[in-house]
Design an enzyme around this catalytic site. Structure first.
Site, short mmCIF file in Angstrom:
data_model
loop_
_atom_site.label_atom_id
_atom_site.label_comp_id
_atom_site.label_asym_id
_atom_site.label_seq_id
_atom_site.Cartn_x
_atom_site.Cartn_y
_atom_site.Cartn_z
N TYR A 144 58.71 -24.87 169.94
CA TYR A 144 57.97 -24.83 168.68
C TYR A 144 56.59 -24.27 168.95
O TYR A 144 55.73 -24.92 169.54
CB TYR A 144 57.89 -26.24 168.09
CG TYR A 144 57.54 -26.31 166.62
CD1 TYR A 144 57.22 -25.18 165.88
CD2 TYR A 144 57.56 -27.53 165.95
CE1 TYR A 144 56.92 -25.25 164.53
CE2 TYR A 144 57.26 -27.63 164.60
CZ TYR A 144 56.94 -26.49 163.90
OH TYR A 144 56.64 -26.56 162.56
N LYS A 170 60.71 -21.34 167.36
CA LYS A 170 60.31 -21.72 166.00
C LYS A 170 58.83 -21.42 165.81
O LYS A 170 57.99 -21.88 166.58
CB LYS A 170 60.59 -23.21 165.76
CG LYS A 170 60.25 -23.66 164.34
CD LYS A 170 60.59 -25.12 164.12
CE LYS A 170 60.26 -25.52 162.68
NZ LYS A 170 60.54 -26.96 162.41
#
Length: 314
Positions: A144, A170
């Site tokens: 992330y 992400k």
């Protein structure tokens, strides 16, 4: 243990809409397993490509390292293989590894590696953190990119070479130039997930950059709207997209932006609105006021599919 390879998991989640179910709590803030099971079973009835247990919207930051695998285990049991289940992990490297191993044992199909707790690091340190978590498990890992853990394209490329189970990226910062450089550098080696708050706002421009999926928090309480909006994005139906933004997403964002932490709190409020009360948020977050819940309820009521969601909860 998951029966999916990291590559199979990545391919699956890249094929459709993703979501992060809320973690229900009782009045004393303990985990409400029965409500969680009911919510997971209900959400599996919709067209969703992956569910992230104990993720950001699931208040990962408020769960203990012991609670995360417990939540994941319940999610895996209730989804019964219908949908891939990915687990959140994070904090310092040692704790992130511990949670990752526990989640894998609980049956998670993959992991979302959140940024280290508060620490700001150089690329070398961030890479060592990611590599250590990847090496601790066999399941696929999605990194992330946000806040204090922004990996640059060259760093990601080196990690992709060293970590076969690093299969996803992400984006949570919205830097279009960086996203373009990452995709240009790594191409199809990774699956790309849109992860900005209220991802629907950015879904269309990100699709043109190779980001085929995103995590929809509102899927928790308006799954019909969320899935139809995603379908409109994939079709590049500008009229439907702008109508959804104008009539629901942007007014919701206006409520969300009133107080810090409302990005999670407003989703819990949405569950209450549709008759699937999932309890309060844990401190330090705060719940919406009664007036704000009423405003959200009015927005939901205007949606064409709102009535069916509320009836399904009864």
């Amino acid at each position: 243990m998951s029966k999916m390879t990291p590559q199979e998991m990545a391919q699956k989640i890249g094929s459709g809409l993703l979501s992060f179910p809320v973690t229900p709590f009782k009045a004393d803030y303990s985990f409400d397993e029965a409500t969680y099971r009911a919510n997971m079973d209900w959400l599996c009835g919709y067209d969703v490509a992956g569910l992230f247990a104990a993720g950001g919207t699931g208040e990962f930051f408020s769960l203990t390292p012991t609670e995360v695998p417990q939540v994941v285990k319940v999610a895996v049991e209730e989804t019964k293989g219908r949908v891939p289940v990915l687990a959140g992990t994070g904090y310092g490297t040692a704790i992130a590894r511990e949670i990752a191993i526990g989640a894998e044992k609980a049956g998670a199909d993959g992991l979302l590696l959140l940024p280290p707790y508060l620490t700001h690091s150089e690329q070398e340190g961030l890479a060592a953190h990611v590599e250590a978590v990847c090496a601790a498990v066999k399941i696929g890992v999605i990194v992330y990119n946000r806040d204090n853990a922004i990996l640059q394209p060259d760093t990601l490329a080196r990690l992709a070479e060293r970590c076969p189970n690093l299969v996803g990226y992400k984006d949570g910062i919205g830097d279009i130039e960086l996203m373009t450089r990452v995709y240009t550098k790594l191409g199809d080696r990774l699956t790309y997930v849109g992860g900005l708050p209220t991802a629907e706002t950015f879904a269309l421009p990100y699709l043109d950059m190779g980001v085929t999926t995103y995590s929809s928090a509102v899927f928790n309480f308006v799954p019909e709207f969320a899935t139809s909006f995603y379908a409109a994005v994939r079709k590049r139906d500008h009229a439907a997209i702008h109508a959804g933004l104008k009539d629901f997403i942007l007014p919701l964002i206006a409520i969300r932006n009133r107080k810090k932490g409302y990005a999670v709190s407003i989703i819990k409020a949405g569950m209450k609105v549709i008759g699937r009360d999932s309890g309060p948020v844990r401190p330090p977050l705060t719940d919406l006021t009664e007036q704000e819940v009423a405003e959200l309820a009015a927005l939901v009521k205007k949606l064409p599919a709102a009535r069916s969601s509320q009836q399904a909860a009864e």
